[in-house]
Design an enzyme around this catalytic site. Sequence first.
Site, mmCIF file in Angstrom:
data_model
loop_
_atom_site.group_PDB
_atom_site.id
_atom_site.type_symbol
_atom_site.label_atom_id
_atom_site.label_comp_id
_atom_site.label_asym_id
_atom_site.label_seq_id
_atom_site.Cartn_x
_atom_site.Cartn_y
_atom_site.Cartn_z
ATOM 1 N N SER A 93 1.152 -1.348 -0.014
ATOM 2 C CA SER A 93 -0.012 0.007 0.082
ATOM 3 C C SER A 93 0.937 1.117 0.297
ATOM 4 O O SER A 93 0.444 2.468 -0.571
ATOM 5 C CB SER A 93 -0.981 -0.047 0.998
ATOM 6 O OG SER A 93 -0.124 0.110 2.553
ATOM 7 N N ASN A 94 2.021 1.282 0.601
ATOM 8 C CA ASN A 94 3.087 2.328 0.614
ATOM 9 C C ASN A 94 3.550 2.504 -0.853
ATOM 10 O O ASN A 94 3.618 3.871 -1.136
ATOM 11 C CB ASN A 94 4.189 2.210 1.481
ATOM 12 C CG ASN A 94 3.384 2.544 3.072
ATOM 13 O OD1 ASN A 94 3.679 3.737 3.208
ATOM 14 N ND2 ASN A 94 3.480 1.505 3.982
ATOM 15 N N LEU A 170 10.600 -7.604 3.883
ATOM 16 C CA LEU A 170 10.999 -8.240 5.152
ATOM 17 C C LEU A 170 12.465 -8.787 5.341
ATOM 18 O O LEU A 170 12.758 -9.133 6.268
ATOM 19 C CB LEU A 170 10.004 -9.269 5.505
ATOM 20 C CG LEU A 170 8.589 -8.673 5.518
ATOM 21 C CD1 LEU A 170 7.784 -9.891 5.997
ATOM 22 C CD2 LEU A 170 8.663 -7.558 6.566
ATOM 23 N N LEU A 172 16.748 -8.583 5.089
ATOM 24 C CA LEU A 172 17.790 -7.875 4.962
ATOM 25 C C LEU A 172 18.411 -7.238 3.945
ATOM 26 O O LEU A 172 18.496 -8.258 3.018
ATOM 27 C CB LEU A 172 18.891 -8.248 6.144
ATOM 28 C CG LEU A 172 19.733 -7.376 6.688
ATOM 29 C CD1 LEU A 172 19.039 -6.424 7.714
ATOM 30 C CD2 LEU A 172 20.975 -8.125 7.464
ATOM 31 N N ILE A 173 18.820 -5.986 3.757
ATOM 32 C CA ILE A 173 19.104 -5.395 2.514
ATOM 33 C C ILE A 173 20.869 -6.214 2.349
ATOM 34 O O ILE A 173 21.606 -5.740 3.274
ATOM 35 C CB ILE A 173 19.061 -4.171 2.279
ATOM 36 C CG1 ILE A 173 17.627 -3.548 2.140
ATOM 37 C CG2 ILE A 173 19.764 -3.729 0.964
ATOM 38 C CD1 ILE A 173 16.890 -4.386 1.063
ATOM 39 N N ASN A 187 13.796 3.434 3.991
ATOM 40 C CA ASN A 187 13.003 2.407 4.558
ATOM 41 C C ASN A 187 11.949 3.091 5.457
ATOM 42 O O ASN A 187 12.089 4.227 5.699
ATOM 43 C CB ASN A 187 13.821 1.459 5.434
ATOM 44 C CG ASN A 187 12.677 0.482 5.925
ATOM 45 O OD1 ASN A 187 11.856 -0.123 5.067
ATOM 46 N ND2 ASN A 187 12.866 0.350 7.327
ATOM 47 N N HIS A 189 9.099 2.550 8.651
ATOM 48 C CA HIS A 189 9.081 1.479 9.647
ATOM 49 C C HIS A 189 7.675 1.974 10.345
ATOM 50 O O HIS A 189 7.609 3.347 10.450
ATOM 51 C CB HIS A 189 10.148 1.564 10.683
ATOM 52 C CG HIS A 189 10.321 0.519 11.792
ATOM 53 N ND1 HIS A 189 10.239 -0.796 11.717
ATOM 54 C CD2 HIS A 189 9.848 1.094 13.053
ATOM 55 C CE1 HIS A 189 10.040 -1.233 12.811
ATOM 56 N NE2 HIS A 189 9.561 -0.324 13.677
ATOM 57 N N ASP A 230 16.761 -1.309 10.742
ATOM 58 C CA ASP A 230 15.943 -0.010 11.394
ATOM 59 C C ASP A 230 17.035 0.780 12.221
ATOM 60 O O ASP A 230 16.565 1.677 13.093
ATOM 61 C CB ASP A 230 14.946 -0.364 12.534
ATOM 62 C CG ASP A 230 13.847 -1.338 11.859
ATOM 63 O OD1 ASP A 230 13.668 -0.957 10.683
ATOM 64 O OD2 ASP A 230 13.187 -2.055 12.431
ATOM 65 N N GLU A 259 1.727 6.888 7.259
ATOM 66 C CA GLU A 259 2.824 6.437 6.135
ATOM 67 C C GLU A 259 2.656 6.914 4.693
ATOM 68 O O GLU A 259 3.508 7.264 4.215
ATOM 69 C CB GLU A 259 2.806 4.657 6.093
ATOM 70 C CG GLU A 259 3.462 4.238 7.826
ATOM 71 C CD GLU A 259 3.368 2.843 7.669
ATOM 72 O OE1 GLU A 259 3.767 2.327 6.859
ATOM 73 O OE2 GLU A 259 3.159 2.043 8.691
HETATM 74 C C1 GRF Z 1 3.942 -1.060 6.804
HETATM 75 O O1 GRF Z 1 3.545 -0.618 8.105
HETATM 76 C C2 GRF Z 1 5.692 -0.551 6.834
HETATM 77 O O2 GRF Z 1 5.864 0.534 7.635
HETATM 78 C C3 GRF Z 1 6.298 -1.646 7.179
HETATM 79 O O3 GRF Z 1 5.715 -2.678 6.614
HETATM 80 C C4 GRF Z 1 4.294 -2.321 6.322
HETATM 81 C C5 GRF Z 1 4.160 -2.305 4.609
HETATM 82 O O4 GRF Z 1 2.730 -2.194 4.478
HETATM 83 N N1 GRF Z 1 7.758 -1.456 6.785
HETATM 84 P P1 GRF Z 1 2.315 -1.934 2.915
HETATM 85 O O5 GRF Z 1 2.778 -3.269 2.252
HETATM 86 O O6 GRF Z 1 3.075 -0.709 2.263
HETATM 87 O O7 GRF Z 1 0.900 -2.176 2.859
#
Ligand code: GRF
Length: 295
Positions: A93-94, A170, A172-173, A187, A189, A230, A259
């Site tokens: 979604s981001n 999810l 590690l880079i 990133n 968070h 992080d 976000e």
């Molecule tokens: C978000 O809460 C972001 O902060 C975290 O993972 C989630 C990703 O959500 N790193 P989406 O896939 O962007 O909906």
Amino acid sequence: MDALFNFISNSSFSSLQTHKITTSLPFRTSNSLQLSSKLKSLSPVSLKSPVLNNRVLDKRVLKCVSNDEGLETSSDDGVRRKNLAVFVSGGGSNFRAVHQATVKGDVHGRFVVLVTNKHDCGGANYARENGIPVIIYPGTKGEPEGLSSSELVVALSKYNIDYILLAGYLKLIPSELIRAYPNSILNIHPSLLPAFGGKGYYGTKVHKAVIASGARYSGPTIHFVDEHYDTGRILAQRIVPVLANDTVEELASRVLRQEHKMYAEVAAAICEERVFWREDGVPIIQSKANPNVFS
Ligand code: GRF
């Protein structure tokens, strides 16, 4: 809440004004210019782009210039449209929020590739629907088509990427990638780092821990990425209240709304070269409306 935001932004600007900034810089930089006798500003990433000056950007008229890859827009300040990569593992979604901002023209960039460890996740499917190529990384038993770290660096080098946005990725880079894109990977968070961050703090676990701690405020953080989970330099945060009767889902959804807004705003800032590095290594964002204001 508005009063709180104003208080915080005014306070941080006051402390910035008294902060001594010199030319000795710990980071790769492309440009520097004198904003005032105390402030050196630095564009952290693009070696090719011209320096962003102090003009107000609101009134810029976009014009088109051509290059090898076809039409590419740049502003009348000469700020080149940036090439973005995004890494996702889930719904994305981001990514969608920032992608839509690029389509609307609110972000002067375009997504040129998506990397995922899950080929059929929502973010990857959205990318395919929008004509954005998808790369699988890393290769595993479940994802045999996935690339190795060195193959990933080679594959990405073909896209002339300016910035990489991690959006719910999810894994590690790999350090090869961090070395290849210094100060160019961000990133997001879902907590106010450095609280509730690090290995194991992801998804609903973050919000559950926030509620259990009794914290009255939470909110998302955008930070540059280093080789640990992080811990990279914080670039932006938003404050979200934690209510007395919040469920994990309610808090998660309140934070997620912020976000989406914040990632689009930060993406706009990096694409317009409005991110600068303070002498002590803290990245700050120049306001678009008022170039003398930083947060
Ligand atoms: C978000 O809460 C972001 O902060 C975290 O993972 C989630 C990703 O959500 N790193 P989406 O896939 O962007 O909906």
